[in-house]
Design a protein around this motif. Structure first.
Motif, PDB file in Angstrom:
ATOM      1  N   ARG A   7      -0.846 -28.517  17.535  1.00  0.00           N
ATOM      2  CA  ARG A   7      -2.325 -27.718  16.853  1.00  0.00           C
ATOM      3  C   ARG A   7      -1.899 -27.567  15.283  1.00  0.00           C
ATOM      4  N   ALA A   8      -0.595 -27.583  14.783  1.00  0.00           N
ATOM      5  CA  ALA A   8      -0.551 -27.627  13.607  1.00  0.00           C
ATOM      6  C   ALA A   8      -0.960 -29.012  12.961  1.00  0.00           C
ATOM      7  N   GLU A   9      -0.750 -29.856  13.715  1.00  0.00           N
ATOM      8  CA  GLU A   9      -1.208 -31.443  13.099  1.00  0.00           C
ATOM      9  C   GLU A   9      -2.645 -31.458  13.196  1.00  0.00           C
ATOM     10  N   ALA A  10      -3.119 -31.036  14.190  1.00  0.00           N
ATOM     11  CA  ALA A  10      -4.660 -30.901  14.447  1.00  0.00           C
ATOM     12  C   ALA A  10      -5.516 -30.312  13.294  1.00  0.00           C
ATOM     13  N   ALA A  11      -4.693 -29.175  12.757  1.00  0.00           N
ATOM     14  CA  ALA A  11      -5.419 -28.319  11.839  1.00  0.00           C
ATOM     15  C   ALA A  11      -4.864 -28.702  10.432  1.00  0.00           C
ATOM     16  N   CYS A  12      -4.045 -29.775  10.186  1.00  0.00           N
ATOM     17  CA  CYS A  12      -3.599 -30.175   9.028  1.00  0.00           C
ATOM     18  C   CYS A  12      -4.539 -31.412   8.343  1.00  0.00           C
ATOM     19  N   CYS A  13      -4.756 -31.500   7.196  1.00  0.00           N
ATOM     20  CA  CYS A  13      -5.573 -32.673   6.621  1.00  0.00           C
ATOM     21  C   CYS A  13      -4.671 -33.876   7.066  1.00  0.00           C
ATOM     22  N   GLU A  14      -5.375 -35.176   6.789  1.00  0.00           N
ATOM     23  CA  GLU A  14      -4.701 -36.531   7.015  1.00  0.00           C
ATOM     24  C   GLU A  14      -3.520 -36.758   6.235  1.00  0.00           C
ATOM     25  N   CYS A  15      -2.982 -36.051   5.260  1.00  0.00           N
ATOM     26  CA  CYS A  15      -1.967 -36.511   4.319  1.00  0.00           C
ATOM     27  C   CYS A  15      -0.854 -36.760   5.178  1.00  0.00           C
ATOM     28  N   HIS A  16      -0.298 -35.758   5.890  1.00  0.00           N
ATOM     29  CA  HIS A  16       0.868 -35.565   6.790  1.00  0.00           C
ATOM     30  C   HIS A  16       0.930 -37.049   7.538  1.00  0.00           C
ATOM     31  N   ALA A  17      -0.080 -37.117   8.455  1.00  0.00           N
ATOM     32  CA  ALA A  17      -0.061 -38.226   9.441  1.00  0.00           C
ATOM     33  C   ALA A  17      -0.104 -39.860   8.505  1.00  0.00           C
ATOM     34  N   ARG A  18      -0.724 -39.695   7.516  1.00  0.00           N
ATOM     35  CA  ARG A  18      -0.641 -40.859   6.758  1.00  0.00           C
ATOM     36  C   ARG A  18       0.906 -41.333   6.281  1.00  0.00           C
ATOM     37  N   VAL A  19       1.377 -40.265   5.699  1.00  0.00           N
ATOM     38  CA  VAL A  19       2.787 -40.606   5.282  1.00  0.00           C
ATOM     39  C   VAL A  19       3.898 -40.965   6.327  1.00  0.00           C
ATOM     40  N   ARG A  20       3.595 -40.328   7.368  1.00  0.00           N
ATOM     41  CA  ARG A  20       4.324 -40.589   8.584  1.00  0.00           C
ATOM     42  C   ARG A  20       4.281 -42.258   9.204  1.00  0.00           C
ATOM     43  N   SER A  21       2.793 -42.427   9.065  1.00  0.00           N
ATOM     44  CA  SER A  21       2.570 -43.670   9.555  1.00  0.00           C
ATOM     45  C   SER A  21       3.195 -44.648   8.425  1.00  0.00           C
ATOM     46  N   HIS A  22       3.199 -44.310   7.205  1.00  0.00           N
ATOM     47  CA  HIS A  22       3.941 -45.539   6.492  1.00  0.00           C
ATOM     48  C   HIS A  22       5.258 -45.420   6.576  1.00  0.00           C
ATOM     49  N   PHE A  23       5.855 -44.454   6.633  1.00  0.00           N
ATOM     50  CA  PHE A  23       7.153 -44.616   7.095  1.00  0.00           C
ATOM     51  C   PHE A  23       7.687 -45.396   8.150  1.00  0.00           C
ATOM     52  N   ARG A  24       6.838 -45.084   9.083  1.00  0.00           N
ATOM     53  CA  ARG A  24       6.943 -45.723  10.355  1.00  0.00           C
ATOM     54  C   ARG A  24       6.923 -47.257  10.174  1.00  0.00           C
ATOM     55  N   THR A  25       6.107 -47.808   9.512  1.00  0.00           N
ATOM     56  CA  THR A  25       5.396 -49.069   9.307  1.00  0.00           C
ATOM     57  C   THR A  25       6.593 -49.766   8.516  1.00  0.00           C
ATOM     58  N   VAL A  26       6.648 -49.268   7.397  1.00  0.00           N
ATOM     59  CA  VAL A  26       7.656 -49.671   6.401  1.00  0.00           C
ATOM     60  C   VAL A  26       9.149 -49.727   6.554  1.00  0.00           C
ATOM     61  N   LEU A  27       9.677 -48.626   7.179  1.00  0.00           N
ATOM     62  CA  LEU A  27      11.012 -47.968   7.198  1.00  0.00           C
ATOM     63  C   LEU A  27      11.495 -48.074   8.571  1.00  0.00           C
ATOM     64  N   GLY A  28      10.591 -48.227   9.555  1.00  0.00           N
ATOM     65  CA  GLY A  28      10.931 -48.313  10.968  1.00  0.00           C
ATOM     66  C   GLY A  28      11.332 -46.969  11.428  1.00  0.00           C
ATOM     67  N   GLU A  59      -4.852 -24.241   2.768  1.00  0.00           N
ATOM     68  CA  GLU A  59      -4.464 -23.683   4.310  1.00  0.00           C
ATOM     69  C   GLU A  59      -4.126 -25.193   4.569  1.00  0.00           C
ATOM     70  N   GLN A  60      -4.717 -25.977   4.500  1.00  0.00           N
ATOM     71  CA  GLN A  60      -4.065 -27.548   4.941  1.00  0.00           C
ATOM     72  C   GLN A  60      -3.095 -27.990   4.206  1.00  0.00           C
ATOM     73  N   ARG A  61      -2.909 -27.736   2.932  1.00  0.00           N
ATOM     74  CA  ARG A  61      -1.565 -28.017   1.826  1.00  0.00           C
ATOM     75  C   ARG A  61      -0.704 -27.123   2.577  1.00  0.00           C
ATOM     76  N   VAL A  62      -0.435 -25.931   3.060  1.00  0.00           N
ATOM     77  CA  VAL A  62       0.585 -25.154   3.425  1.00  0.00           C
ATOM     78  C   VAL A  62       1.010 -25.886   4.680  1.00  0.00           C
ATOM     79  N   ILE A  63       0.315 -26.108   5.777  1.00  0.00           N
ATOM     80  CA  ILE A  63       0.238 -26.935   7.006  1.00  0.00           C
ATOM     81  C   ILE A  63       1.224 -28.002   6.714  1.00  0.00           C
ATOM     82  N   ARG A  64       0.681 -28.723   5.812  1.00  0.00           N
ATOM     83  CA  ARG A  64       1.332 -30.257   5.620  1.00  0.00           C
ATOM     84  C   ARG A  64       2.762 -29.903   4.950  1.00  0.00           C
ATOM     85  N   TRP A  65       2.896 -28.911   4.131  1.00  0.00           N
ATOM     86  CA  TRP A  65       4.222 -28.849   3.778  1.00  0.00           C
ATOM     87  C   TRP A  65       5.218 -28.214   4.875  1.00  0.00           C
ATOM     88  N   LEU A  66       4.906 -27.444   5.599  1.00  0.00           N
ATOM     89  CA  LEU A  66       5.675 -26.950   6.793  1.00  0.00           C
ATOM     90  C   LEU A  66       5.987 -27.934   7.681  1.00  0.00           C
TER      91      LEU A  66
END
Length: 270
Positions: free
Chosen positions: A216-237, A152-159
């Protein structure tokens, strides 16, 4: 077909981030192409001699085919990035298959031409080094997510990842495609989507899935999507819109510490 010098590069955020002098290094070598959904850009074992820049809402995925016929997605790339020959210098065998998931236009160039341009421009080289790091982070987090988190969390992450590249809540993805990306059977995905729909997170339509509430989707997702977005923001601006769409990638002038101690460099910038 060659790209005229007057054609803007805003359709791809990596190219849009470059100064005019750096774009000029790439312009003569770029070709504009249209790809339908399902087009394979390269297969496992192919020489990756081309770099592809998806434009606007074109999206491609890197998938690993398994012996029993299943595939598993490792990265999704849209207008924020590039595919093929980005990390290597080109002409190395591909480890994954690259498939166009959302049809549209791309810009392509020979990997060795990009290599030559990176040698000339430290800024261009720095941008692609940072992007390669973010692409690798996405691949590694995808591996961790596939191994550790429920479907379920993997589906939300991909979407959510797809919405980041499209900027719309109506995601043009079928249940068959989603099952192939996650490496599971279609009937299993159908059940998962039904559960998510019952929770009010999505609505499954004909040939598309509507993501109803990103928060709500972000809250129901695992941490994986947020971690990747944070890395993009930090490294790639990267800068993102409220709906999640990636809007900006930052090119920065790299600091070159050649024959200068750090104290001299600090004095130069003070």
């Amino acid at each position: 077909m060659p790209v005229p010098s007057a054609v803007p590069f805003e359709g791809n955020l990596l190219l849009a981030a470059l100064a005019a002098r750096d774009r000029a290094l790439l312009t003569p070598h770029l070709a504009l192409e249209d790809h339908p959904r399902g087009r394979t850009l390269f297969e496992v074992g192919d020489d990756v001699s081309q770099v592809t820049f998806p434009l606007d809402r074109t999206v491609a995925t890197l998938v690993v085919p398994l012996r029993e016929g299943r595939t598993v997605e490792t990265a999704t790339v849209g207008h924020e990035g590039a595919i093929g020959g980005v990390v290597s210098q080109g002409y190395l065998p591909a480890f994954t298959r690259c498939v166009v998931q959302i049809e549209g236009a791309v810009l392509r160039m020979d990997a060795d031409r990009l290599r030559d341009a990176k040698r000339v421009s430290p800024t261009l080289n720095d941008l692609f080094v940072r992007y390669a790091d973010c692409l690798l982070a996405q691949v590694l987090q995808s591996v961790a997510c596939n191994g550790a988190h429920p479907i379920e969390q993997r589906v939300i992450r991909w979407l959510l990842t797809l919405q980041d590249r499209l900027g719309t809540d109506a995601l043009p993805v079928t249940q068959n495609v989603l099952a192939a990306m996650l490496g599971v059977g279609r009937s299993y995905v159908t059940g998962v989507l039904g559960d998510l729909q019952d929770q009010g997170l999505i609505v499954v339509g004909r040939g598309r899935i509507h993501l109803l509430d990103r928060g709500r989707a972000e809250a129901a997702c695992c941490e994986c999507h947020a971690r990747v977005r944070s890395h993009f923001r930090t490294v790639l601006g990267t800068v993102c819109a409220p709906d999640g769409e990636i809007l900006v990638v930052e090119a920065t002038e790299p600091q070159v510490w050649i024959d200068q101690p750090p104290s001299k460099i600090r004095e130069a910038h003070s």
